[in-house]
Design an enzyme around this catalytic site. Structure first.
Site, PDB file in Angstrom:
ATOM      1  CE  LYS A   1      -6.081  -2.860 -54.211  1.00 35.43           C
ATOM      2  NZ  LYS A   1      -5.532  -3.962 -53.447  1.00 35.43           N
TER       3      LYS A   1
ATOM      4  N   GLY B   1       9.847  -5.801 -39.790  1.00 33.07           N
ATOM      5  CA  GLY B   1       8.456  -5.459 -39.499  1.00 33.07           C
ATOM      6  C   GLY B   1       7.775  -6.495 -38.632  1.00 33.07           C
TER       7      GLY B   1
ATOM      8  N   GLY C   1       4.563  -6.151 -37.312  1.00 32.16           N
ATOM      9  CA  GLY C   1       3.174  -5.704 -37.181  1.00 32.16           C
ATOM     10  C   GLY C   1       2.244  -6.907 -37.136  1.00 32.16           C
TER      11      GLY C   1
ATOM     12  CB  VAL D   1       1.681 -10.096 -41.535  1.00 34.40           C
ATOM     13  CG1 VAL D   1       2.139 -11.399 -42.177  1.00 34.40           C
ATOM     14  CG2 VAL D   1       0.334  -9.669 -42.108  1.00 34.40           C
TER      15      VAL D   1
HETATM   16  P1  NAD Z   1       1.287  -3.460 -39.995  1.00 37.98           P
HETATM   17  O1  NAD Z   1       1.109  -2.025 -40.283  1.00 37.98           O
HETATM   18  O2  NAD Z   1       0.502  -4.110 -38.926  1.00 37.98           O
HETATM   19  O3  NAD Z   1       2.831  -3.780 -39.707  1.00 37.98           O
HETATM   20  C1  NAD Z   1       3.911  -3.159 -40.349  1.00 37.98           C
HETATM   21  C2  NAD Z   1       5.046  -3.107 -39.344  1.00 37.98           C
HETATM   22  O4  NAD Z   1       6.206  -2.626 -40.012  1.00 37.98           O
HETATM   23  C3  NAD Z   1       4.784  -2.173 -38.167  1.00 37.98           C
HETATM   24  O5  NAD Z   1       5.119  -2.823 -36.958  1.00 37.98           O
HETATM   25  C4  NAD Z   1       5.699  -0.994 -38.454  1.00 37.98           C
HETATM   26  O6  NAD Z   1       6.149  -0.334 -37.277  1.00 37.98           O
HETATM   27  C5  NAD Z   1       6.839  -1.667 -39.195  1.00 37.98           C
HETATM   28  N1  NAD Z   1       7.642  -0.771 -40.019  1.00 37.98           N
HETATM   29  C6  NAD Z   1       7.263   0.338 -40.702  1.00 37.98           C
HETATM   30  N2  NAD Z   1       8.319   0.896 -41.317  1.00 37.98           N
HETATM   31  C7  NAD Z   1       9.386   0.114 -41.047  1.00 37.98           C
HETATM   32  C8  NAD Z   1      10.767   0.154 -41.408  1.00 37.98           C
HETATM   33  N3  NAD Z   1      11.264   1.127 -42.166  1.00 37.98           N
HETATM   34  N4  NAD Z   1      11.573  -0.822 -40.964  1.00 37.98           N
HETATM   35  C9  NAD Z   1      11.096  -1.803 -40.165  1.00 37.98           C
HETATM   36  N5  NAD Z   1       9.813  -1.893 -39.782  1.00 37.98           N
HETATM   37  C10 NAD Z   1       8.960  -0.940 -40.216  1.00 37.98           C
HETATM   38  O7  NAD Z   1       1.025  -4.217 -41.415  1.00 37.98           O
HETATM   39  P2  NAD Z   1       0.666  -5.737 -41.651  1.00 37.98           P
HETATM   40  O8  NAD Z   1      -0.818  -5.895 -41.725  1.00 37.98           O
HETATM   41  O9  NAD Z   1       1.449  -6.583 -40.697  1.00 37.98           O
HETATM   42  O10 NAD Z   1       1.222  -5.949 -43.130  1.00 37.98           O
HETATM   43  C11 NAD Z   1       2.612  -6.044 -43.374  1.00 37.98           C
HETATM   44  C12 NAD Z   1       2.873  -6.073 -44.875  1.00 37.98           C
HETATM   45  O11 NAD Z   1       2.197  -7.183 -45.464  1.00 37.98           O
HETATM   46  C13 NAD Z   1       2.357  -4.848 -45.634  1.00 37.98           C
HETATM   47  O12 NAD Z   1       3.217  -4.604 -46.719  1.00 37.98           O
HETATM   48  C14 NAD Z   1       1.006  -5.307 -46.155  1.00 37.98           C
HETATM   49  O13 NAD Z   1       0.629  -4.590 -47.314  1.00 37.98           O
HETATM   50  C15 NAD Z   1       1.304  -6.752 -46.480  1.00 37.98           C
HETATM   51  N6  NAD Z   1       0.132  -7.615 -46.474  1.00 37.98           N
HETATM   52  C16 NAD Z   1      -0.619  -7.728 -45.355  1.00 37.98           C
HETATM   53  C17 NAD Z   1      -1.720  -8.574 -45.343  1.00 37.98           C
HETATM   54  C18 NAD Z   1      -2.562  -8.733 -44.106  1.00 37.98           C
HETATM   55  O14 NAD Z   1      -3.342  -9.683 -44.049  1.00 37.98           O
HETATM   56  N7  NAD Z   1      -2.416  -7.874 -43.103  1.00 37.98           N
HETATM   57  C19 NAD Z   1      -2.048  -9.315 -46.487  1.00 37.98           C
HETATM   58  C20 NAD Z   1      -1.235  -9.202 -47.632  1.00 37.98           C
HETATM   59  C21 NAD Z   1      -0.143  -8.345 -47.609  1.00 37.98           C
END
Ligand code: NAD
Length: 357
Positions: free
Chosen positions: A82, A180, A182, A184
């Site tokens: 990292k 959430g 977003g 994922v």
């Molecule tokens: P993203 O930023 O696209 O989505 C996060 C969502 O959570 C957003 O819609 C946001 O509005 C919402 N959110 C924020 N605060 C909130 C709250 N207090 N209550 C409810 N909803 C809330 O992120 P992502 O890429 O979808 O990733 C989601 C999680 O998965 C993160 O923790 C990320 O680290 C983890 N992750 C993602 C990936 C990936 O491939 N994108 C891989 C491994 C882990």
């Protein structure tokens, strides 16, 4: 007080820690290579306003070790690494800074492969790539947005948890509370909906909630109310540290399975969930789809092959749950144990280190 690496709280036999400083651009970064047993160290680069160098060091040591375990559990030929860039992602970015970062990455000759993470973007890594080829997950020549692969892996991991805890091999009629929507969370919601699950969702973005209601037939609750929803599964896909003393006491679910990183506020919360009879799918095992997808990157990238590998998270978790059940251990502890076993086997089979490709 000088920063001490070997005495740092999160130091766990890391192989190499590199402090990088570039006077011209102002770059200050730390690269941590935790373990190269399975292959070159792969892991993202964060840009963050750390309060102290100690805090940055602690973060990079902890996260790099997490990557070793994540790759080991995903069956990948990567070690754990990292990087952190110390600075304000909104104020301190410049092309010169990312070029300097790229030169430091290149100087490691492929022992560490970097990628986007919190505070950095694909555009930043296009600049890094001018200086080094040891960059993964960017658009051109890369495997693209990892989120669909992550969601596919979480979906299959969630199925494994439901099978183990509820004895059901389908999701029809089960209720899943999703935190959430977003990248994922939304894709996961679509898979769950297709599989016949009822969805109760929350987000802080009203537009996403309206879309979920209209397009997925989801019920909507306020962000703070998601922990009180009576459901079969709680799927956290937003923030870290959502499983803590307060929330675990409120949960009315049998399973926790979602994509968010660092879901447990502290390791001991794995045991708290275990005592409450809630089956927890360890975050770094269930959310490995993104890194699995990256591992397939290259001129012969096949989405089918990458997604088939993501689906195998189901089998990895099934084994983990069975072993944790037999040993009466919290699943997060069993995940670490299995990852360490895999590393130990690899060390026995291949005593010589694999370095750059
Ligand atoms: P993203 O930023 O696209 O989505 C996060 C969502 O959570 C957003 O819609 C946001 O509005 C919402 N959110 C924020 N605060 C909130 C709250 N207090 N209550 C409810 N909803 C809330 O992120 P992502 O890429 O979808 O990733 C989601 C999680 O998965 C993160 O923790 C990320 O680290 C983890 N992750 C993602 C990936 C990936 O491939 N994108 C891989 C491994 C882990």
């Amino acid at each position: 007080m000088p920063v001490s690496v070997f005495a740092a709280q999160s130091f766990r036999d890391h192989e190499q820690v590199v402090f990088c400083h570039d006077r011209a651009s102002g770059l200050k970064a730390i690269i941590a290579i935790h373990d190269l047993t399975l292959g070159p160290a792969l892991g993202g680069c964060r840009m963050w306003r750390y309060d102290s160098d100690d805090e940055a060091l602690d973060d990079v040591l902890r996260l790099s070790r997490g990557m070793t375990y994540k790759s080991a559990m995903a069956g990948l030929s990567f070690g754990g690494g990292k990087a952190v860039i110390i600075g304000d992602a909104k104020r301190d970015k410049s092309p010169a800074l990312f070029e300097a970062f790229g030169r430091f990455i290149d100087s490691l000759g492929g022992r560490y492969i970097t990628a986007e993470d919190v505070g950095t973007s694909p555009a930043d890594f296009e600049i890094v790539r001018r200086q080094t080829r040891h960059v993964a997950g960017i658009a051109e020549g890369g495997s693209g947005d990892p989120s669909p692969a992550t969601a596919w892996g979480v979906f299959h991991g969630l199925r494994a948890a439901v099978e183990f805890r509820l004895g059901r091999d389908d999701l029809n009629g089960l209720t899943v509370a999703i935190q959430g929507l977003g990248h994922v969370g939304w894709a996961l919601a679509e898979h769950l909906r297709k599989a016949g699950a009822r969805l109760v969702v929350t987000d802080i973005d009203a537009a996403r909630l309206a879309a979920a209601k209209a397009e997925l037939g989801a019920s909507v609750v306020d962000p703070e109310a998601i922990y009180d929803v009576e459901a079969d599964v709680f799927a956290p896909n937003a923030l870290g540290a959502v499983l803590n003393d307060d929330t675990i006491a409120r949960l009315k679910v049998a399973v926790v399975a979602g994509s968010a990183n660092n879901q447990l506020a502290e390791d001991r919360h794995g045991a708290v969930l275990h005592r409450r009879g809630i089956l927890y799918a360890p975050d770094y095992v269930i959310n490995a789809g993104g890194i699995i997808n990256i591992s397939y990157e290259g001129p012969r990238y096949s989405q089918d092959a990458a997604f088939a590998h993501c689906a195998r998270i189901h089998d990895t978790l099934a084994e983990l749950f069975a072993r944790a059940g037999q040993a009466d251990l919290p699943t997060n502890e069993m995940a670490d144990r299995l990852a360490e076993e895999r590393l130990a086997h690899a060390r026995e089979a291949r005593p010589l280190k694999v370095v750059a490709r």
